[in-house]
Design a protein around this motif. Structure first.
Motif, PDB file in Angstrom:
ATOM      1  N   GLY A  63       9.253  26.808 -21.683  1.00  0.00           N
ATOM      2  CA  GLY A  63       9.126  26.529 -22.914  1.00  0.00           C
ATOM      3  C   GLY A  63      10.326  26.391 -23.687  1.00  0.00           C
ATOM      4  O   GLY A  63      10.760  25.640 -24.731  1.00  0.00           O
ATOM      5  N   LEU A  64      11.629  26.936 -23.251  1.00  0.00           N
ATOM      6  CA  LEU A  64      12.915  26.765 -23.523  1.00  0.00           C
ATOM      7  C   LEU A  64      13.499  25.514 -23.355  1.00  0.00           C
ATOM      8  O   LEU A  64      13.381  24.881 -22.159  1.00  0.00           O
ATOM      9  CB  LEU A  64      13.615  28.104 -23.266  1.00  0.00           C
ATOM     10  N   THR A  65      14.561  25.191 -24.267  1.00  0.00           N
ATOM     11  CA  THR A  65      15.294  24.036 -23.767  1.00  0.00           C
ATOM     12  C   THR A  65      16.413  24.727 -23.083  1.00  0.00           C
ATOM     13  O   THR A  65      16.709  25.978 -22.954  1.00  0.00           O
ATOM     14  CB  THR A  65      15.923  23.244 -24.945  1.00  0.00           C
TER      15      THR A  65
ATOM     16  N   ALA B  98      13.707  16.969 -26.659  1.00  0.00           N
ATOM     17  CA  ALA B  98      14.227  17.851 -25.797  1.00  0.00           C
ATOM     18  C   ALA B  98      13.450  18.287 -24.491  1.00  0.00           C
ATOM     19  O   ALA B  98      12.383  18.825 -24.901  1.00  0.00           O
ATOM     20  CB  ALA B  98      14.769  18.980 -26.505  1.00  0.00           C
ATOM     21  N   TYR B  99      14.068  18.345 -23.348  1.00  0.00           N
ATOM     22  CA  TYR B  99      13.574  18.821 -21.938  1.00  0.00           C
ATOM     23  C   TYR B  99      13.089  20.451 -22.471  1.00  0.00           C
ATOM     24  O   TYR B  99      14.012  21.053 -22.787  1.00  0.00           O
ATOM     25  CB  TYR B  99      14.307  18.337 -20.986  1.00  0.00           C
TER      26      TYR B  99
END
Length: 185
Positions: A78-80, A35-36
């Protein structure tokens, strides 16, 4: 009859083991990319249904946060995308919007950098599915001294660059620094 059944059972076990049956199959590995995760310089579009003042395009700053109306600084690095969407939904629901319908999309990825033996080294916008070959083409192609066999890539937030055999399909990620090495005669 029992001998025939036993013989058929043994034959099927032998046939399965010779033909790559369950005991000899390799494990299946997922081909989907991880996941990006957002990082500084990414631009995101936040849509809040029926709330034009909360809808807009925001840049993840150098501190990893997005400055968002009503909420102030929201940590996004750092979050998707689904995680940021959930975070914004929960924070808006906690006193600002009764039932927020939030969606978050990437509008522009952080750039990549290319240097070394290319004609136009520099910073370029990232495109989904970018390969080293496409990055080199974007930078004006190889110089006459370029090494066409090995490339060095330093991924964002990695301490060292990694060398890859230069083959079609070597991926470049947002924020990567691609270094085209010099060949030795």
């Amino acid at each position: 009859m029992r001998r025939l059944t036993l013989a058929m059972g043994v034959a099927s076990v032998l046939l399965a083991s010779c033909s790559g049956g369950p005991a000899t199959q390799a494990p299946v590995v997922s081909a989907s990319p991880p996941a990006y995760r957002l990082a500084p310089d990414d631009k995101v579009r936040v849509n809040v249904y029926n709330e034009e003042g909360l809808t807009g395009t925001y840049v993840v700053g150098s501190d990893g946060a997005v400055s968002y109306p009503l909420l102030g600084s929201v940590q996004a690095a750092g979050l998707t995308l689904p995680q940021l969407q959930e975070l914004l939904t929960n924070r808006l629901r906690a006193g600002y919007v009764k039932d927020p319908k939030v969606s978050v999309d990437i509008t522009e990825y952080r750039p990549f950098y290319i240097l070394g033996e290319v004609n136009k080294a520099g910073q370029y916008p990232y495109r989904v599915g970018l390969t080293v070959d496409a990055a080199v083409a974007t930078a004006g192609g190889f110089t006459y001294r370029a090494n066409h066999r090995v490339v060095a890539i330093q991924h964002r937030n990695q301490p060292q660059e990694v060398r890859y055999k230069l083959e079609p399909g070597v991926q470049v990620l947002p924020g990567d620094t691609v270094r085209i090495l010099e060949r030795f005669f």
